[in-house]
Scaffold this motif. Structure first.
Motif, PDB file in Angstrom:
ATOM      1  N   VAL A 225      14.107 -15.167 -57.636  1.00  0.00           N
ATOM      2  CA  VAL A 225      13.457 -13.850 -57.627  1.00  0.00           C
ATOM      3  C   VAL A 225      13.116 -13.267 -58.996  1.00  0.00           C
ATOM      4  CG1 VAL A 225      14.574 -13.318 -55.415  1.00  0.00           C
ATOM      5  CG2 VAL A 225      15.556 -12.416 -57.528  1.00  0.00           C
ATOM      6  N   GLY A 226      13.867 -13.599 -60.033  1.00  0.00           N
ATOM      7  CA  GLY A 226      13.589 -13.045 -61.367  1.00  0.00           C
ATOM      8  C   GLY A 226      13.927 -11.567 -61.468  1.00  0.00           C
ATOM      9  N   GLY A 227      13.355 -10.889 -62.473  1.00  0.00           N
ATOM     10  CA  GLY A 227      13.498  -9.437 -62.630  1.00  0.00           C
ATOM     11  C   GLY A 227      14.930  -8.988 -62.888  1.00  0.00           C
ATOM     12  N   ASP A 228      15.211  -7.748 -62.453  1.00  0.00           N
ATOM     13  CA  ASP A 228      16.525  -7.122 -62.729  1.00  0.00           C
ATOM     14  C   ASP A 228      17.679  -7.919 -62.120  1.00  0.00           C
ATOM     15  OD1 ASP A 228      15.148  -5.106 -63.949  1.00  0.00           O
ATOM     16  OD2 ASP A 228      15.282  -3.707 -62.251  1.00  0.00           O
ATOM     17  N   ILE A 229      17.429  -8.518 -60.957  1.00  0.00           N
ATOM     18  CA  ILE A 229      18.499  -9.268 -60.285  1.00  0.00           C
ATOM     19  C   ILE A 229      18.944 -10.419 -61.191  1.00  0.00           C
ATOM     20  CG2 ILE A 229      18.988 -10.805 -58.321  1.00  0.00           C
ATOM     21  CD1 ILE A 229      17.150  -8.964 -56.630  1.00  0.00           C
ATOM     22  N   SER A 230      17.971 -11.147 -61.717  1.00  0.00           N
ATOM     23  CA  SER A 230      18.305 -12.293 -62.568  1.00  0.00           C
ATOM     24  C   SER A 230      18.937 -11.831 -63.878  1.00  0.00           C
ATOM     25  CB  SER A 230      17.056 -13.133 -62.831  1.00  0.00           C
ATOM     26  OG  SER A 230      16.634 -13.672 -61.602  1.00  0.00           O
ATOM     27  N   ASP A 231      18.481 -10.704 -64.396  1.00  0.00           N
ATOM     28  CA  ASP A 231      19.111 -10.194 -65.626  1.00  0.00           C
ATOM     29  C   ASP A 231      20.605  -9.966 -65.397  1.00  0.00           C
ATOM     30  OD1 ASP A 231      16.610 -10.201 -66.751  1.00  0.00           O
ATOM     31  OD2 ASP A 231      16.267  -8.042 -66.497  1.00  0.00           O
ATOM     32  N   ALA A 232      20.931  -9.398 -64.221  1.00  0.00           N
ATOM     33  CA  ALA A 232      22.343  -9.115 -63.918  1.00  0.00           C
ATOM     34  C   ALA A 232      23.139 -10.413 -63.800  1.00  0.00           C
ATOM     35  CB  ALA A 232      22.447  -8.311 -62.625  1.00  0.00           C
ATOM     36  N   VAL A 233      22.573 -11.424 -63.136  1.00  0.00           N
ATOM     37  CA  VAL A 233      23.333 -12.678 -62.955  1.00  0.00           C
ATOM     38  C   VAL A 233      23.500 -13.385 -64.293  1.00  0.00           C
ATOM     39  CG1 VAL A 233      23.523 -14.846 -61.686  1.00  0.00           C
ATOM     40  CG2 VAL A 233      22.282 -12.948 -60.654  1.00  0.00           C
ATOM     41  N   ILE A 234      22.432 -13.431 -65.059  1.00  0.00           N
ATOM     42  CA  ILE A 234      22.488 -14.202 -66.312  1.00  0.00           C
ATOM     43  C   ILE A 234      23.486 -13.573 -67.298  1.00  0.00           C
ATOM     44  CG2 ILE A 234      21.083 -14.921 -68.327  1.00  0.00           C
ATOM     45  CD1 ILE A 234      18.770 -15.365 -66.234  1.00  0.00           C
ATOM     46  N   SER A 235      23.751 -12.276 -67.147  1.00  0.00           N
ATOM     47  CA  SER A 235      24.741 -11.645 -68.037  1.00  0.00           C
ATOM     48  C   SER A 235      26.162 -12.127 -67.722  1.00  0.00           C
ATOM     49  CB  SER A 235      24.667 -10.117 -67.912  1.00  0.00           C
ATOM     50  OG  SER A 235      25.238  -9.708 -66.673  1.00  0.00           O
ATOM     51  N   LEU A 236      26.332 -12.888 -66.625  1.00  0.00           N
ATOM     52  CA  LEU A 236      27.682 -13.318 -66.217  1.00  0.00           C
ATOM     53  C   LEU A 236      27.890 -14.833 -66.324  1.00  0.00           C
ATOM     54  CD1 LEU A 236      27.933 -11.097 -62.991  1.00  0.00           C
ATOM     55  CD2 LEU A 236      29.103 -10.708 -65.169  1.00  0.00           C
ATOM     56  N   ILE A 237      26.984 -15.538 -66.991  1.00  0.00           N
ATOM     57  CA  ILE A 237      27.091 -17.006 -66.987  1.00  0.00           C
ATOM     58  C   ILE A 237      28.261 -17.507 -67.844  1.00  0.00           C
ATOM     59  CG2 ILE A 237      24.694 -17.596 -66.411  1.00  0.00           C
ATOM     60  CD1 ILE A 237      24.178 -18.048 -69.413  1.00  0.00           C
ATOM     61  N   ASN A 238      28.775 -18.663 -67.427  1.00  0.00           N
ATOM     62  CA  ASN A 238      29.832 -19.359 -68.167  1.00  0.00           C
ATOM     63  C   ASN A 238      29.235 -20.316 -69.189  1.00  0.00           C
ATOM     64  OD1 ASN A 238      31.868 -18.182 -66.651  1.00  0.00           O
ATOM     65  ND2 ASN A 238      31.799 -19.797 -65.080  1.00  0.00           N
ATOM     66  N   ASN A 239      30.077 -20.863 -70.017  1.00  0.00           N
ATOM     67  CA  ASN A 239      29.622 -21.926 -70.930  1.00  0.00           C
ATOM     68  C   ASN A 239      29.069 -23.094 -70.122  1.00  0.00           C
ATOM     69  OD1 ASN A 239      30.366 -20.497 -73.143  1.00  0.00           O
ATOM     70  ND2 ASN A 239      32.317 -21.584 -73.456  1.00  0.00           N
ATOM     71  N   ASN A 240      28.025 -23.694 -70.619  1.00  0.00           N
ATOM     72  CA  ASN A 240      27.370 -24.853 -69.987  1.00  0.00           C
ATOM     73  C   ASN A 240      26.778 -24.539 -68.612  1.00  0.00           C
ATOM     74  OD1 ASN A 240      27.953 -26.729 -72.113  1.00  0.00           O
ATOM     75  ND2 ASN A 240      30.097 -26.577 -71.453  1.00  0.00           N
ATOM     76  N   ALA A 241      26.433 -23.271 -68.398  1.00  0.00           N
ATOM     77  CA  ALA A 241      25.798 -22.900 -67.121  1.00  0.00           C
ATOM     78  C   ALA A 241      24.428 -23.564 -67.016  1.00  0.00           C
ATOM     79  CB  ALA A 241      25.650 -21.383 -67.032  1.00  0.00           C
ATOM     80  N   ARG A 242      24.007 -23.789 -65.756  1.00  0.00           N
ATOM     81  CA  ARG A 242      22.664 -24.334 -65.488  1.00  0.00           C
ATOM     82  C   ARG A 242      21.898 -23.342 -64.624  1.00  0.00           C
ATOM     83  NH1 ARG A 242      27.414 -26.555 -65.135  1.00  0.00           N
ATOM     84  NH2 ARG A 242      27.133 -27.494 -63.073  1.00  0.00           N
ATOM     85  N   ILE A 243      20.637 -23.135 -64.964  1.00  0.00           N
ATOM     86  CA  ILE A 243      19.818 -22.159 -64.236  1.00  0.00           C
ATOM     87  C   ILE A 243      18.519 -22.825 -63.773  1.00  0.00           C
ATOM     88  CG2 ILE A 243      18.696 -19.888 -64.355  1.00  0.00           C
ATOM     89  CD1 ILE A 243      20.645 -19.207 -66.666  1.00  0.00           C
ATOM     90  N   PRO A 244      18.488 -23.363 -62.550  1.00  0.00           N
ATOM     91  CA  PRO A 244      17.215 -23.871 -62.020  1.00  0.00           C
ATOM     92  C   PRO A 244      16.293 -22.681 -61.738  1.00  0.00           C
ATOM     93  CG  PRO A 244      19.120 -24.727 -60.771  1.00  0.00           C
ATOM     94  CD  PRO A 244      19.616 -23.597 -61.619  1.00  0.00           C
ATOM     95  N   LEU A 245      15.157 -22.672 -62.394  1.00  0.00           N
ATOM     96  CA  LEU A 245      14.220 -21.552 -62.295  1.00  0.00           C
ATOM     97  C   LEU A 245      13.176 -21.927 -61.249  1.00  0.00           C
ATOM     98  CD1 LEU A 245      13.454 -18.887 -63.495  1.00  0.00           C
ATOM     99  CD2 LEU A 245      12.481 -20.077 -65.448  1.00  0.00           C
ATOM    100  N   CYS A 246      13.379 -21.406 -60.044  1.00  0.00           N
ATOM    101  CA  CYS A 246      12.579 -21.846 -58.896  1.00  0.00           C
ATOM    102  C   CYS A 246      11.448 -20.891 -58.598  1.00  0.00           C
ATOM    103  CB  CYS A 246      13.508 -21.970 -57.692  1.00  0.00           C
ATOM    104  SG  CYS A 246      12.656 -22.365 -56.179  1.00  0.00           S
ATOM    105  N   GLY A 247      11.730 -19.579 -58.585  1.00  0.00           N
ATOM    106  CA  GLY A 247      10.696 -18.600 -58.235  1.00  0.00           C
ATOM    107  C   GLY A 247      10.978 -17.263 -58.892  1.00  0.00           C
ATOM    108  N   GLN A 248       9.971 -16.405 -58.900  1.00  0.00           N
ATOM    109  CA  GLN A 248      10.078 -15.084 -59.536  1.00  0.00           C
ATOM    110  C   GLN A 248       9.427 -14.056 -58.614  1.00  0.00           C
ATOM    111  OE1 GLN A 248      11.170 -14.626 -63.380  1.00  0.00           O
ATOM    112  NE2 GLN A 248      12.383 -16.046 -62.153  1.00  0.00           N
ATOM    113  N   ILE A 249       9.763 -14.102 -57.339  1.00  0.00           N
ATOM    114  CA  ILE A 249       9.004 -13.304 -56.362  1.00  0.00           C
ATOM    115  C   ILE A 249       8.990 -11.815 -56.687  1.00  0.00           C
ATOM    116  CG2 ILE A 249      10.890 -13.057 -54.672  1.00  0.00           C
ATOM    117  CD1 ILE A 249       8.723 -13.432 -52.472  1.00  0.00           C
TER     118      ILE A 249
END
Ligand SMILES: NC(=O)c1ccc[n+]([C@@H]2O[C@H](COP(=O)([O-])OP(=O)(O)OC[C@H]3O[C@@H](n4cnc5c(N)ncnc54)[C@H](OP(=O)(O)O)[C@@H]3O)[C@@H](O)[C@H]2O)c1
Length: 336
Positions: A225-249
């Motif tokens: 989905v991207g946007g604010d939702i993704s900003d919130a999740v990405i602020s919580l990532i661990n070391n060596n996190a992986r983020i498959p970027l599928c869509g930005q609806i």
């Protein structure tokens, strides 16, 4: 039953922002006739997909834009009603990228035969088709889930998201989903076995809710989905996190992409990987993906849900509904 006319849905206006009914027009034409090497299909189901919104803009992207006053096209499941090909017989079911209309002509290479004994034919547009393959390759190839890792998926109650969460569970992960209604979050937990689910529309502080849902941080974030939702999740990532970027609806109808936080320091300091992908990058491995997805279905490790709208004339409404979150699971239109 075969009708005597062919209804078609044309794309007649490029939307500015959110698409509405005036972008579409229903017209009636003759039923086309196949020539040698071709088949005539009666459309059973058509798929409405978020990526089609990008094709409505007149810009360069990974698929060509829709042309004004032409028939819209997308994923179709059809039944062969006349065959002038030695590879298909009347009664075969096929899937392919064809027009939003009652009847289509297809060349032999334009469609793939479906085995109705494995699962209902509609699944060739969902769990055993493009969305299922997107979940499979995005999560397994880019996400590389390991046992006991925490996976967060946004758009979690949609066609792709629902499969992502379940494949992550099959791989022994803790899974948290983000979706836009309590009905959806309840479904994720009660029916699909997600460990946690958050309704982003009602939660006052999404980051705080996600932190509670993911006490060990986030190892994989499957971003639909991207946007604010993704900003919130990405602020919580661990070391060596992986983020498959599928869509930005959340951004597809924006006239200007809003500025967000700069996420590069977060990726850098956590040695994280963020990788965009298009499912067709994995086209040479689709058979493998469908085989495994079908295997999990058979073993009852994977469930699927279809949100079915009746009638070709309602396809535009079903498409627009994707942006209001009207669907639980794969949104399809039953044409005949
Ligand atoms: N990379 C690829 O090859 C590939 C292939 C297929 C799909 N995709 C992408 O994957 C994503 C999911 O596709 P899908 O086919 O599975 O669709 P879907 O999730 O079945 O349907 C779209 C869902 O998106 C959510 N949504 C709509 N507007 C939103 C917004 N402003 N903010 C947050 N969520 C919003 C709605 O659920 P809520 O009620 O939860 O808001 C809606 O039900 C899309 O971004 C699509 O473009 C990419």
């Amino acid at each position: 039953m075969q009708q005597q006319m062919n209804r078609q849905i044309l794309f007649v206006r490029r939307p500015v922002g959110m698409p509405d009914a005036s972008c579409f027009k229903l017209v009636i034409s003759e039923i086309p006739q196949p020539v040698n090497g071709q088949i005539l299909l009666q459309t059973r189901f058509l798929s409405v997909d978020p990526y089609m919104r990008g094709r409505m803009n007149d810009g360069k992207s990974y698929v060509a834009p829709f042309q004004l006053h032409e028939i819209l096209d997308g994923g179709i499941v059809g039944e062969v009603i006349e065959s002038k090909s030695t590879n298909f017989v009347k009664g075969d079911f096929v899937v392919g990228n064809l027009g939003w209309q009652d009847y289509s002509i297809a060349g032999e290479r334009e469609v793939r035969k479906i085995n109705p004994e494995i699962a209902p034919v509609s699944t060739a547009l969902g769990v055993l088709g493009m969305p299922g393959l997107t979940a499979y390759f995005g999560l397994l190839e880019i996400g590389q889930p390991q046992q006991r890792e925490t996976v967060v998926v946004s758009g979690a109650a949609g066609a792709v998201g629902m499969i992502v969460g379940q494949i992550a569970k099959i791989h022994g992960c803790r899974v948290a989903g983000i979706a836009g209604s309590d009905r959806k979050t309840r479904y994720l937990i009660d029916e699909l076995g997600f460990d946690a689910a958050v309704n982003y529309r009602t939660i006052p502080d999404l980051r705080k809710a996600l932190k509670e849902a993911c006490p060990n941080g986030v190892d994989i974030y499957f971003d639909n989905v991207g946007g604010d939702i993704s900003d919130a999740v990405i602020s919580l990532i661990n070391n060596n996190a992986r983020i498959p970027l599928c869509g930005q609806i959340s951004l597809y109808n924006d006239l200007q992409i809003p500025a967000g936080p700069r996420i590069q320091p977060q990726l850098l300091t956590h040695s994280a990987l963020m990788k965009g992908f298009i499912v067709r990058n994995y086209a040479d491995r689709f058979d493998e993906g469908i085989r495994l997805l079908a295997h999990w279905l058979k073993e009852k490790k994977l469930k699927y849900v279809e949100n079915i709208t009746e009638g070709l004339e309602n396809a535009p409404k079903a498409f627009i509904g994707l942006f209001a979150g009207e669907n639980l699971g794969k949104q399809l239109v039953k044409v005949s």
